[in-house]
Design a protein around this motif. Sequence first.
Motif, PDB file in Angstrom:
ATOM      1  N   GLY A 142      57.426  38.168  33.533  1.00 41.45           N
ATOM      2  CA  GLY A 142      57.996  38.607  34.615  1.00 41.45           C
ATOM      3  C   GLY A 142      57.217  39.740  35.410  1.00 41.45           C
ATOM      4  N   TRP A 143      55.860  39.960  35.008  1.00 42.07           N
ATOM      5  CA  TRP A 143      54.891  40.911  35.776  1.00 42.07           C
ATOM      6  C   TRP A 143      54.366  40.414  37.035  1.00 42.07           C
ATOM      7  CZ3 TRP A 143      52.049  42.159  30.440  1.00 42.07           C
ATOM      8  CH2 TRP A 143      53.096  42.827  29.677  1.00 42.07           C
ATOM      9  N   ARG A 144      54.265  41.300  37.870  1.00 45.22           N
ATOM     10  CA  ARG A 144      53.432  40.951  39.065  1.00 45.22           C
ATOM     11  C   ARG A 144      51.982  41.032  38.927  1.00 45.22           C
ATOM     12  NH1 ARG A 144      52.277  42.736  43.946  1.00 45.22           N
ATOM     13  NH2 ARG A 144      52.740  44.945  43.603  1.00 45.22           N
ATOM     14  N   THR A 145      51.251  40.001  39.217  1.00 47.65           N
ATOM     15  CA  THR A 145      49.871  40.174  39.420  1.00 47.65           C
ATOM     16  C   THR A 145      49.232  40.137  40.912  1.00 47.65           C
ATOM     17  OG1 THR A 145      49.286  37.719  39.125  1.00 47.65           O
ATOM     18  CG2 THR A 145      49.256  39.156  37.106  1.00 47.65           C
ATOM     19  N   SER A 146      48.151  40.782  41.047  1.00 49.77           N
ATOM     20  CA  SER A 146      47.297  40.997  42.569  1.00 49.77           C
ATOM     21  C   SER A 146      45.992  41.309  42.298  1.00 49.77           C
ATOM     22  CB  SER A 146      48.216  42.026  43.187  1.00 49.77           C
ATOM     23  OG  SER A 146      47.379  42.267  44.190  1.00 49.77           O
ATOM     24  N   VAL A 147      45.407  40.229  42.918  1.00 50.84           N
ATOM     25  CA  VAL A 147      43.771  40.246  42.990  1.00 50.84           C
ATOM     26  C   VAL A 147      43.394  41.407  43.763  1.00 50.84           C
ATOM     27  CG1 VAL A 147      41.744  38.933  43.109  1.00 50.84           C
ATOM     28  CG2 VAL A 147      43.581  37.757  42.275  1.00 50.84           C
ATOM     29  N   VAL A 148      42.558  42.046  43.140  1.00 56.01           N
ATOM     30  CA  VAL A 148      41.830  43.383  43.948  1.00 56.01           C
ATOM     31  C   VAL A 148      40.668  43.069  44.337  1.00 56.01           C
ATOM     32  CG1 VAL A 148      41.075  45.711  43.584  1.00 56.01           C
ATOM     33  CG2 VAL A 148      42.980  45.067  42.555  1.00 56.01           C
ATOM     34  N   GLU A 152      32.916  34.900  42.691  1.00 59.95           N
ATOM     35  CA  GLU A 152      33.070  33.618  42.075  1.00 59.95           C
ATOM     36  C   GLU A 152      31.940  33.043  41.589  1.00 59.95           C
ATOM     37  OE1 GLU A 152      34.579  31.444  45.329  1.00 59.95           O
ATOM     38  OE2 GLU A 152      36.875  31.600  44.829  1.00 59.95           O
ATOM     39  N   GLY A 153      31.714  32.307  40.729  1.00 64.72           N
ATOM     40  CA  GLY A 153      30.817  31.613  39.997  1.00 64.72           C
ATOM     41  C   GLY A 153      30.089  30.482  40.692  1.00 64.72           C
ATOM     42  N   THR A 154      29.018  30.066  40.620  1.00 69.20           N
ATOM     43  CA  THR A 154      28.302  29.138  41.316  1.00 69.20           C
ATOM     44  C   THR A 154      28.967  27.652  41.079  1.00 69.20           C
ATOM     45  OG1 THR A 154      26.399  29.018  39.921  1.00 69.20           O
ATOM     46  CG2 THR A 154      26.056  30.266  41.943  1.00 69.20           C
ATOM     47  N   SER A 155      29.572  27.607  39.650  1.00 69.08           N
ATOM     48  CA  SER A 155      29.970  26.463  39.276  1.00 69.08           C
ATOM     49  C   SER A 155      31.509  26.474  38.965  1.00 69.08           C
ATOM     50  CB  SER A 155      29.161  25.775  38.027  1.00 69.08           C
ATOM     51  OG  SER A 155      27.699  25.731  38.355  1.00 69.08           O
ATOM     52  N   GLY A 156      32.234  27.308  39.499  1.00 67.12           N
ATOM     53  CA  GLY A 156      33.582  27.663  39.175  1.00 67.12           C
ATOM     54  C   GLY A 156      33.615  28.976  38.442  1.00 67.12           C
ATOM     55  N   GLY A 157      34.995  29.258  38.426  1.00 61.28           N
ATOM     56  CA  GLY A 157      35.467  30.628  37.701  1.00 61.28           C
ATOM     57  C   GLY A 157      34.943  31.880  38.419  1.00 61.28           C
ATOM     58  N   PHE A 158      34.406  32.806  37.608  1.00 65.17           N
ATOM     59  CA  PHE A 158      34.175  34.154  38.066  1.00 65.17           C
ATOM     60  C   PHE A 158      33.112  34.795  37.373  1.00 65.17           C
ATOM     61  CE2 PHE A 158      38.935  33.527  38.710  1.00 65.17           C
ATOM     62  CZ  PHE A 158      38.798  33.653  40.119  1.00 65.17           C
ATOM     63  N   LYS A 159      32.254  35.419  38.266  1.00 60.54           N
ATOM     64  CA  LYS A 159      31.239  36.316  37.686  1.00 60.54           C
ATOM     65  C   LYS A 159      31.839  37.485  37.314  1.00 60.54           C
ATOM     66  CE  LYS A 159      27.143  34.527  40.110  1.00 60.54           C
ATOM     67  NZ  LYS A 159      26.216  34.755  41.263  1.00 60.54           N
ATOM     68  N   GLU A 160      33.019  37.863  38.244  1.00 58.83           N
ATOM     69  CA  GLU A 160      33.726  39.261  37.746  1.00 58.83           C
ATOM     70  C   GLU A 160      34.957  39.042  38.696  1.00 58.83           C
ATOM     71  OE1 GLU A 160      33.257  43.977  38.256  1.00 58.83           O
ATOM     72  OE2 GLU A 160      32.314  42.715  39.736  1.00 58.83           O
ATOM     73  N   VAL A 161      36.140  39.235  38.123  1.00 55.24           N
ATOM     74  CA  VAL A 161      37.481  39.244  38.908  1.00 55.24           C
ATOM     75  C   VAL A 161      38.188  40.613  38.403  1.00 55.24           C
ATOM     76  CG1 VAL A 161      38.575  37.850  37.127  1.00 55.24           C
ATOM     77  CG2 VAL A 161      39.553  38.066  39.346  1.00 55.24           C
ATOM     78  N   ILE A 162      38.767  41.458  39.461  1.00 54.09           N
ATOM     79  CA  ILE A 162      39.753  42.478  38.964  1.00 54.09           C
ATOM     80  C   ILE A 162      41.005  42.099  39.519  1.00 54.09           C
ATOM     81  CG2 ILE A 162      39.771  45.010  39.163  1.00 54.09           C
ATOM     82  CD1 ILE A 162      36.716  45.023  39.760  1.00 54.09           C
ATOM     83  N   PHE A 163      41.961  42.289  38.775  1.00 53.27           N
ATOM     84  CA  PHE A 163      43.399  42.274  39.173  1.00 53.27           C
ATOM     85  C   PHE A 163      44.393  43.102  38.551  1.00 53.27           C
ATOM     86  CE2 PHE A 163      42.854  39.724  35.251  1.00 53.27           C
ATOM     87  CZ  PHE A 163      44.118  39.682  34.732  1.00 53.27           C
ATOM     88  N   GLU A 164      45.305  43.399  39.233  1.00 52.56           N
ATOM     89  CA  GLU A 164      46.306  44.464  39.035  1.00 52.56           C
ATOM     90  C   GLU A 164      47.579  43.903  38.529  1.00 52.56           C
ATOM     91  OE1 GLU A 164      48.726  48.092  41.329  1.00 52.56           O
ATOM     92  OE2 GLU A 164      48.057  46.372  42.304  1.00 52.56           O
ATOM     93  N   VAL A 165      48.044  44.498  37.260  1.00 51.14           N
ATOM     94  CA  VAL A 165      49.447  43.987  36.712  1.00 51.14           C
ATOM     95  C   VAL A 165      50.241  44.941  36.887  1.00 51.14           C
ATOM     96  CG1 VAL A 165      50.387  42.938  34.512  1.00 51.14           C
ATOM     97  CG2 VAL A 165      47.888  42.608  35.201  1.00 51.14           C
ATOM     98  N   ASP A 169      55.871  48.444  30.540  1.00 51.98           N
ATOM     99  CA  ASP A 169      55.069  48.628  29.149  1.00 51.98           C
ATOM    100  C   ASP A 169      53.851  47.695  29.089  1.00 51.98           C
ATOM    101  OD1 ASP A 169      56.644  50.686  28.034  1.00 51.98           O
ATOM    102  OD2 ASP A 169      58.086  49.146  27.328  1.00 51.98           O
ATOM    103  N   VAL A 170      53.099  47.504  30.639  1.00 54.73           N
ATOM    104  CA  VAL A 170      51.971  46.799  30.843  1.00 54.73           C
ATOM    105  C   VAL A 170      50.916  47.210  29.715  1.00 54.73           C
ATOM    106  CG1 VAL A 170      50.352  45.566  32.308  1.00 54.73           C
ATOM    107  CG2 VAL A 170      52.809  45.808  32.891  1.00 54.73           C
ATOM    108  N   TYR A 171      50.390  48.434  29.745  1.00 57.54           N
ATOM    109  CA  TYR A 171      49.194  48.719  29.109  1.00 57.54           C
ATOM    110  C   TYR A 171      49.573  48.751  27.552  1.00 57.54           C
ATOM    111  CZ  TYR A 171      45.303  51.680  27.692  1.00 57.54           C
ATOM    112  OH  TYR A 171      44.138  51.910  26.830  1.00 57.54           O
ATOM    113  N   GLY A 172      50.705  49.083  27.052  1.00 55.57           N
ATOM    114  CA  GLY A 172      50.969  49.085  25.585  1.00 55.57           C
ATOM    115  C   GLY A 172      50.785  47.639  25.403  1.00 55.57           C
ATOM    116  N   THR A 173      51.124  46.720  26.171  1.00 54.76           N
ATOM    117  CA  THR A 173      50.999  45.346  25.575  1.00 54.76           C
ATOM    118  C   THR A 173      49.618  44.755  25.755  1.00 54.76           C
ATOM    119  OG1 THR A 173      53.431  45.210  26.463  1.00 54.76           O
ATOM    120  CG2 THR A 173      52.099  42.997  26.084  1.00 54.76           C
ATOM    121  N   LEU A 174      48.944  45.262  26.820  1.00 52.54           N
ATOM    122  CA  LEU A 174      47.680  44.477  27.065  1.00 52.54           C
ATOM    123  C   LEU A 174      46.269  45.352  26.659  1.00 52.54           C
ATOM    124  CD1 LEU A 174      48.030  42.919  30.684  1.00 52.54           C
ATOM    125  CD2 LEU A 174      48.336  41.627  28.745  1.00 52.54           C
TER     126      LEU A 174
END
Length: 357
Positions: A142-148, A152-165, A169-174
Motif C-alpha cells: 500500500g506504499w506509493r512509488t514515484s519515478v524521479v 534506460e538501457g539500450t536493450s531494455g531495463g535501466f542503466k540507472e533509475v531513481i524512485f521515491e517510496v 516505516d518504509v526505510y525501516g523495511t527497505l
Amino acid sequence: MLDRLQFIKQRFDEVSDLVIQPDIIADQKRYVQLNKEYKDLKGLVEKREEYLNVTGNLKEAQEIISDGSDAEMVEMAKMQLDEAKERLPQLEEEIKFMLIPKDPEDAKNVMVEIRAGTGGDEASIFAGDLFRMYTKYCEGRGWRTSVVDMNEGTSGGFKEVIFEVTGEDVYGTLKFEAGVHRVQRVPQTETQGRVHTSAATVMVLPEAEEFDVQIDMNDVRIDFFCSSGPGGQSVNTTKSAVRMTHVPTGLVAQCQDEKSQHKNKDKALQVLRSRLYEMELAKKQEEDAAKRSSQVSSGDRSAKIRTYNYSQGRVTDHRIGVSLFDLDGFMNGNIHKLIDELQLVNNTEKLKESEVY
C-alpha cells in the motif's frame, strides 16, 4: 519490564495532551516529532494493556482453582489458565522486541537508486527486473512509488533509475536491500546458452526533511537541460530537466521526469537533500559498526548481499545464509519472507545488546 511499560504509559499520556496544544500544532517540526512518538508509543501501550489483562486472568483463574468450591467455575478457570499460560510467553517476547530502541530514520520515506553494474546490457535488464520487483512489493504494502529520474538501457531495463517510496516505516523495511545484487542466468542475447553473471547496485536513502538537512543554495550549482527519452514532442525542445551539484561535496542530483521545470527542481533538491543526509548517516553507521559487529549490513553499497540464480530457481541472501526456491514469486514482489528474516536477525542482535534481554 513492567516498570518500563509504566514509564512508557506516562509518556504516552503526556504526548497525547501535547499534540492537541495550539502552540505545538503551530510548530510544524515539533508537531511532526510528537506525532511520530505518539504512534510509536501507542503500540506498546496497547501491548501493556493486553499484558495486564492476561496476567490478571491468570491470577483470577489460580484463585478460583485454589478455592475449588464450584466445579463448573473451576473447569472454566482451568481453560482460562491454560490460555493465559500459552499467551504470556508470546506476549513477553513481543514486548521485548517492541522495547528495542528504534532507529529514528526507520519511519522515513525513501529514495531508492538502482544502478546497473558489471554485465553490460544484461545488467541493465536486471536493474529493470529489480525495479519491477520493488514496485510490486511496494504496491502490495500500500506504499506509493514515484519515478524521479531514469536512464534506460539500450536493450531494455535501466542503466540507472531513481524512485521515491512513501508510506509507513518504509526505510525501516527497505534499508537492508542496500548493496550489490548479483544475477546468474542465460541472457536473452546469449546464443550458446551459457550462464552469465551480472550485477546491479541498490541504494536506499532515507528521505530528509528540510529540518534534517539545511542546504545553503549558494553552495548549489543548478543546470537546466533538455529531457531525454519518452515524453512526446516537447522532450528535446524544452529545458525542463534539472541538474543540481552540491559544490562542497561534489554530490549531484537530477530530475527530468516531470514536464514542469519547477517540479523537476523540487524533486532534484529532494534527492540532493537525501544524499547529503545519507552521507552523514553512513558516517554514524560506521561509528556504530565499530562498536558492534552486526551480521546484517544496511547501507554498505559495495557488499554483495544477494544472488538470484535462475537455473536453480533460487534466491540466496548471503548475510543470513537463507535461500528461497521461489524465484518467480520473489521477482514478482513476494520478497517479504527475506525482509522478515533480515529484520528478525537484526532485532535479535539488538535485543542481545539491550538492557531488555
